[in-house]
Motif scaffolding. Structure first.
Motif, PDB file in Angstrom:
ATOM      1  N   TYR A   1       0.812  -1.209   0.000  1.00 56.97           N
ATOM      2  CA  TYR A   1       0.000   0.000   0.000  1.00 56.97           C
ATOM      3  C   TYR A   1       0.853   1.270   0.000  1.00 56.97           C
ATOM      4  O   TYR A   1       2.062   1.224   0.207  1.00 56.97           O
TER       5      TYR A   1
ATOM      6  N   LYS B   1       3.688   6.251   3.682  1.00 60.47           N
ATOM      7  CA  LYS B   1       3.616   7.549   4.344  1.00 60.47           C
ATOM      8  C   LYS B   1       4.986   8.212   4.269  1.00 60.47           C
ATOM      9  O   LYS B   1       6.017   7.538   4.243  1.00 60.47           O
TER      10      LYS B   1
ATOM     11  N   VAL C   1      -3.460   3.524  -2.198  1.00 61.59           N
ATOM     12  CA  VAL C   1      -4.238   4.088  -1.091  1.00 61.59           C
ATOM     13  C   VAL C   1      -3.532   3.677   0.191  1.00 61.59           C
ATOM     14  O   VAL C   1      -2.728   2.736   0.205  1.00 61.59           O
ATOM     15  N   TYR C   2      -3.809   4.382   1.281  1.00 63.52           N
ATOM     16  CA  TYR C   2      -3.203   4.032   2.556  1.00 63.52           C
ATOM     17  C   TYR C   2      -3.877   2.791   3.137  1.00 63.52           C
ATOM     18  O   TYR C   2      -5.103   2.668   3.130  1.00 63.52           O
TER      19      TYR C   2
ATOM     20  N   ALA D   1      -4.190   1.974   6.200  1.00 68.59           N
ATOM     21  CA  ALA D   1      -5.022   2.325   7.350  1.00 68.59           C
ATOM     22  C   ALA D   1      -6.415   2.779   6.903  1.00 68.59           C
ATOM     23  O   ALA D   1      -7.415   2.486   7.566  1.00 68.59           O
ATOM     24  N   SER D   2      -6.486   3.486   5.771  1.00 69.63           N
ATOM     25  CA  SER D   2      -7.787   3.936   5.256  1.00 69.63           C
ATOM     26  C   SER D   2      -8.637   2.748   4.836  1.00 69.63           C
ATOM     27  O   SER D   2      -9.850   2.714   5.079  1.00 69.63           O
ATOM     28  N   LEU D   3      -7.997   1.766   4.212  1.00 68.78           N
ATOM     29  CA  LEU D   3      -8.734   0.574   3.796  1.00 68.78           C
ATOM     30  C   LEU D   3      -9.249  -0.186   5.012  1.00 68.78           C
ATOM     31  O   LEU D   3     -10.399  -0.639   5.039  1.00 68.78           O
ATOM     32  N   LYS D   4      -8.395  -0.308   6.040  1.00 67.29           N
ATOM     33  CA  LYS D   4      -8.819  -1.004   7.253  1.00 67.29           C
ATOM     34  C   LYS D   4     -10.023  -0.308   7.881  1.00 67.29           C
ATOM     35  O   LYS D   4     -10.965  -0.957   8.341  1.00 67.29           O
ATOM     36  N   THR D   5      -9.997   1.013   7.887  1.00 63.50           N
ATOM     37  CA  THR D   5     -11.110   1.774   8.456  1.00 63.50           C
ATOM     38  C   THR D   5     -12.396   1.527   7.686  1.00 63.50           C
ATOM     39  O   THR D   5     -13.472   1.341   8.273  1.00 63.50           O
ATOM     40  N   SER D   6     -12.287   1.496   6.355  1.00 63.98           N
ATOM     41  CA  SER D   6     -13.484   1.284   5.530  1.00 63.98           C
ATOM     42  C   SER D   6     -14.033  -0.136   5.697  1.00 63.98           C
ATOM     43  O   SER D   6     -15.231  -0.361   5.568  1.00 63.98           O
TER      44      SER D   6
END
Length: 245
Positions: free
Chosen positions: A129, A132, A215-216, A218-223
């Motif tokens: 992914y 950062k 994409v990050y 962490a963003s995928l995990k959140t979604s």
């Protein structure tokens, strides 16, 4: 002393015997001077295998909770992380990332080796992914070279959520050192930091053979987790509604 005993006398020989590591490109790691090991992140065990396969001491940071456990298990975890050179960092609050970078920067300014996962968290599905830009800031502030390190199969050895790893040959690939000294006058330039980070992630993609997703993680995990949280909140309401007719 404890670090030396754990790495070279106790844990290191045992892990090498059990997991028969296939480590390629290790000669790319400079013998001295500040070095950043930029690794993809597939498993909890990444922070175990990487330091043990490198002759120099490698410092990672880990959340402080790993050092505050109770009982025998808590003591063993504290001893393990301390013995492998891991430093606790309080990851609560908005300054957590900055605290981690400052800790690693101190290691680099002393001429040491700092390990970092540019993705910021473990991959949720094995793909690579977006990185950062903290790794770029470290490189620019310290002048250290960046050695990309591809963990190739640690997600098969210890999948996320499992405690006991499977006994399989661990495979790792070290890449050529990346020198970003040409950007030394561009500290703080977010476009330069993004370009450096993307170059590192490209090398990790090439070394690992993993699909890259821009994409990050962490963003995928959140979604992924958000619908589960919503369902847990709404389920009792739905049950009550059905019972009341």
């Amino acid at each position: 002393m404890f670090y030396w005993l754990l790495k070279y006398v106790v844990l290191g020989p045992l892990l090498k015997l059990l997991f028969r590591p296939d480590v390629r490109g290790l000669s790319h790691l400079p013998r001295n001077g500040p070095v950043i090991l930029a690794c993809n992140h597939l498993s909890f065990s990444d922070s175990i295998f990487t330091p043990l396969m490198v002759d120099r001491r490698v410092t990672f940071v880990a959340k402080a909770e790993y050092f505050t456990g109770k009982g025998i298990k808590g003591w063993l975890m504290r001893q393990f992380f301390a013995g492998t050179g891991t430093i606790p960092v309080d990851r609560s609050g908005g300054k957590a990332a900055q605290a981690a970078l400052e800790t690693l920067l101190r290691v680099l300014r002393e001429g040491g080796v700092a390990g970092i996962y540019p993705e910021g968290t473990r991959s949720p599905d094995g793909r690579l992914y977006r990185g950062k830009t903290g790794v770029a800031r470290l490189a620019l502030e310290s002048g250290a070279v960046v050695v990309p390190v591809a963990l190739l199969n640690t997600d098969e050895i210890q999948p996320t959520g499992t405690l006991i790893p499977k006994i399989r040959r661990v495979r790792m690939q070290f890449g050529q050192p990346l020198d970003f000294s040409r950007y030394a006058q561009s500290k703080g330039d977010r476009f330069v930091e993004r370009a450096i980070t993307d170059e590192i992630m490209y090398e990790l993609m090439t070394l690992s053979g993993r699909e890259y997703v821009d994409v990050y993680a962490a963003s995928l995990k959140t979604s992924i987790e958000a619908p589960k949280r919503d369902q847990s909140r709404t389920a009792p309401v739905g049950v009550e509604g059905s019972e009341k007719g």
